[in-house]
Write a protein that holds these residues in place. Structure first.
Motif, short mmCIF file in Angstrom:
data_model
loop_
_atom_site.label_atom_id
_atom_site.label_comp_id
_atom_site.label_asym_id
_atom_site.label_seq_id
_atom_site.Cartn_x
_atom_site.Cartn_y
_atom_site.Cartn_z
N PRO A 155 0.83 -1.22 0.00
CA PRO A 155 0.00 0.00 0.00
C PRO A 155 0.85 1.26 0.00
CG PRO A 155 -0.89 -1.61 1.53
CD PRO A 155 0.43 -2.16 1.06
N GLY A 156 0.62 2.13 -0.97
CA GLY A 156 1.35 3.38 -1.08
C GLY A 156 2.67 3.28 -1.82
N GLU A 157 3.17 2.07 -2.06
CA GLU A 157 4.44 1.92 -2.77
C GLU A 157 4.25 2.29 -4.24
OE1 GLU A 157 7.87 -1.50 -3.66
OE2 GLU A 157 6.02 -2.01 -2.58
N LYS A 158 5.24 3.02 -4.81
CA LYS A 158 5.11 3.53 -6.16
C LYS A 158 6.24 3.04 -7.05
CE LYS A 158 3.01 7.89 -4.59
NZ LYS A 158 3.15 9.37 -4.57
N LEU A 159 5.94 2.92 -8.34
CA LEU A 159 6.94 2.67 -9.37
C LEU A 159 6.68 3.63 -10.53
CD1 LEU A 159 7.20 -1.22 -9.83
CD2 LEU A 159 8.95 0.30 -8.91
N LEU A 160 7.76 4.11 -11.15
CA LEU A 160 7.66 4.86 -12.39
C LEU A 160 8.13 3.94 -13.51
CD1 LEU A 160 9.06 8.37 -11.38
CD2 LEU A 160 6.67 7.66 -11.62
N VAL A 161 7.29 3.78 -14.52
CA VAL A 161 7.54 2.79 -15.57
C VAL A 161 7.25 3.42 -16.92
CG1 VAL A 161 6.99 0.45 -16.38
CG2 VAL A 161 6.73 1.01 -13.96
N ASP A 162 8.04 3.07 -17.93
CA ASP A 162 7.68 3.43 -19.29
C ASP A 162 6.34 2.78 -19.60
OD1 ASP A 162 7.49 2.69 -22.26
OD2 ASP A 162 9.15 4.11 -22.26
N PRO A 163 5.35 3.54 -20.09
CA PRO A 163 3.99 2.98 -20.25
C PRO A 163 3.94 1.71 -21.08
CG PRO A 163 3.94 5.36 -20.51
CD PRO A 163 5.39 4.99 -20.43
N GLY A 164 4.78 1.60 -22.09
CA GLY A 164 4.74 0.42 -22.94
C GLY A 164 5.22 -0.85 -22.26
N HIS A 165 5.88 -0.72 -21.11
CA HIS A 165 6.41 -1.89 -20.41
C HIS A 165 5.41 -2.49 -19.42
CE1 HIS A 165 10.66 -2.13 -21.74
NE2 HIS A 165 10.46 -0.85 -22.03
N ILE A 166 4.27 -1.84 -19.23
CA ILE A 166 3.27 -2.40 -18.32
C ILE A 166 2.46 -3.45 -19.08
CG2 ILE A 166 1.26 -1.92 -16.89
CD1 ILE A 166 2.32 0.88 -16.46
N ALA A 167 2.60 -4.71 -18.67
CA ALA A 167 1.87 -5.79 -19.33
C ALA A 167 0.50 -6.01 -18.70
CB ALA A 167 2.69 -7.09 -19.25
N ALA A 168 0.44 -6.03 -17.37
CA ALA A 168 -0.81 -6.28 -16.67
C ALA A 168 -0.66 -5.84 -15.22
CB ALA A 168 -1.19 -7.75 -16.74
N MET A 169 -1.80 -5.66 -14.56
CA MET A 169 -1.79 -5.29 -13.15
C MET A 169 -3.12 -5.68 -12.53
SD MET A 169 -1.99 -1.17 -13.72
CE MET A 169 -3.09 -0.51 -14.99
N GLU A 170 -3.12 -5.85 -11.22
CA GLU A 170 -4.38 -6.08 -10.53
C GLU A 170 -5.18 -4.79 -10.50
OE1 GLU A 170 -3.44 -9.74 -7.51
OE2 GLU A 170 -2.95 -7.72 -6.79
N TRP A 204 2.77 -6.64 -13.54
CA TRP A 204 3.66 -7.44 -14.36
C TRP A 204 4.27 -6.54 -15.43
CZ3 TRP A 204 -0.98 -9.20 -12.49
CH2 TRP A 204 -0.94 -10.34 -11.67
N ILE A 205 5.61 -6.46 -15.45
CA ILE A 205 6.33 -5.59 -16.37
C ILE A 205 7.00 -6.44 -17.44
CG2 ILE A 205 8.24 -3.94 -16.55
CD1 ILE A 205 7.60 -3.08 -13.69
N GLN A 206 6.80 -6.05 -18.70
CA GLN A 206 7.39 -6.80 -19.81
C GLN A 206 8.67 -6.12 -20.27
OE1 GLN A 206 4.17 -6.92 -22.58
NE2 GLN A 206 4.28 -4.77 -23.10
N THR A 207 9.65 -6.94 -20.66
CA THR A 207 10.99 -6.40 -20.95
C THR A 207 11.14 -5.84 -22.35
OG1 THR A 207 11.80 -8.57 -21.64
CG2 THR A 207 12.03 -8.00 -19.29
N MET A 208 10.32 -6.28 -23.31
CA MET A 208 10.49 -5.85 -24.69
C MET A 208 9.14 -5.64 -25.36
SD MET A 208 12.31 -4.92 -27.23
CE MET A 208 14.01 -5.31 -26.79
N PRO A 209 8.51 -4.45 -25.19
CA PRO A 209 7.26 -4.19 -25.88
C PRO A 209 7.43 -4.38 -27.38
CG PRO A 209 7.74 -2.47 -24.29
CD PRO A 209 8.97 -3.31 -24.38
N ILE A 210 6.41 -4.89 -28.04
CA ILE A 210 6.53 -5.17 -29.46
C ILE A 210 6.83 -3.90 -30.25
CG2 ILE A 210 4.05 -4.95 -29.85
CD1 ILE A 210 6.51 -7.41 -31.56
N SER A 211 6.34 -2.74 -29.78
CA SER A 211 6.64 -1.48 -30.45
C SER A 211 8.13 -1.17 -30.39
CB SER A 211 5.83 -0.34 -29.83
OG SER A 211 6.11 -0.23 -28.44
#
Length: 227
Positions: A155-170, A204-211
């Motif tokens: 709870p409250g923990e944050k991550l900054l991620v390139d949007p294309g690397h987000i595969a899925a989340m709850e 879940w973060i993906q390492t190589m977005p198809i783009s």
């Protein structure tokens, strides 16, 4: 239903069904099936629901495969190099996936569009503000570009991620877009925007977005004849 994922970087999930069990998938993902499987194609909930899924990058129609006898098999293959991730839904956990994440699922899984209502995520989300939502009960198989890294955010923990690397989340994970600070960072850094995700929940973060893969291949493609 039992399943096995094979194939390394070019994976396929092979599902073994007993009589009366049904799998559904997006058009084109079925690789093979044994002889005593029956196929039916429909919109799975009506035309409007099918059109909504099409907006999220999926197909208008689903294929349904039902075993007519025990121990029938069907294989669904990924269309890009990466992973196939199996997630079991129990009626309490809803998963939000990237566009084109869906590969196949048990018939009981509900698949809908998920629209981010915040302005930032809607306009600047990179991969688009229309995502996919998977709910109800059963196993859903998702396509992941490259490898997959799982984070269990507190709870409250944050991550900054390139949007294309987000595969899925709850569904419990909060998601928005924030602009990169600093002119030099914008001009010479990773881009204009980051996705800010905040717990609780898994992402879940993906390492190589198809783009990104497509961009890396462009320099090696034949150049048009200038004549």
């Amino acid at each position: 239903m039992e399943y096995e994922i094979r194939g390394g970087a070019f994976p396929m999930v092979i599902c073994t069904l007993q009589k009366g069990e049904t799998m559904k998938n997006e058009t084109g993902a079925m690789a093979f099936m044994t002889s005593d499987m029956e196929m039916d194609t429909n919109t799975d909930g009506g035309l409007l629901k099918g059109l909504g899924r099409a907006l999220s990058g999926d197909t208008l129609f689903f294929n349904f495969f039902t075993a007519q006898s025990d121990n029938q098999q069907i294989g669904f293959s990924s269309c890009t190099p990466g992973k196939i991730m199996a997630i079991k839904l129990d009626g309490t956990n809803t998963i939000i996936g990237q566009k084109n994440a869906f590969l196949a699922a048990e018939k009981s899984v509900d698949i809908d569009i998920h629209i981010r209502t915040r302005l930032g995520a809607g306009i600047f989300g990179g991969e688009g503000f229309i995502l996919q939502k998977f709910s109800n009960t059963g196993i859903v198989f998702l396509e992941i570009d490259g490898e997959v890294i799982e984070h269990d955010l507190q709870p409250g923990e944050k991550l900054l991620v390139d949007p294309g690397h987000i595969a899925a989340m709850e569904e419990s994970v909060d998601f928005d877009i924030e602009r990169v600070k600093g002119a030099k960072n914008i001009m010479f850094g990773e881009g204009l925007f980051f996705a800010r995700i905040q717990g609780p929940g898994k992402v879940w973060i993906q390492t190589m977005p198809i783009s990104r893969l497509a961009e890396s291949l462009i320099p090696y493609l034949p150049k048009p004849d200038s004549k």
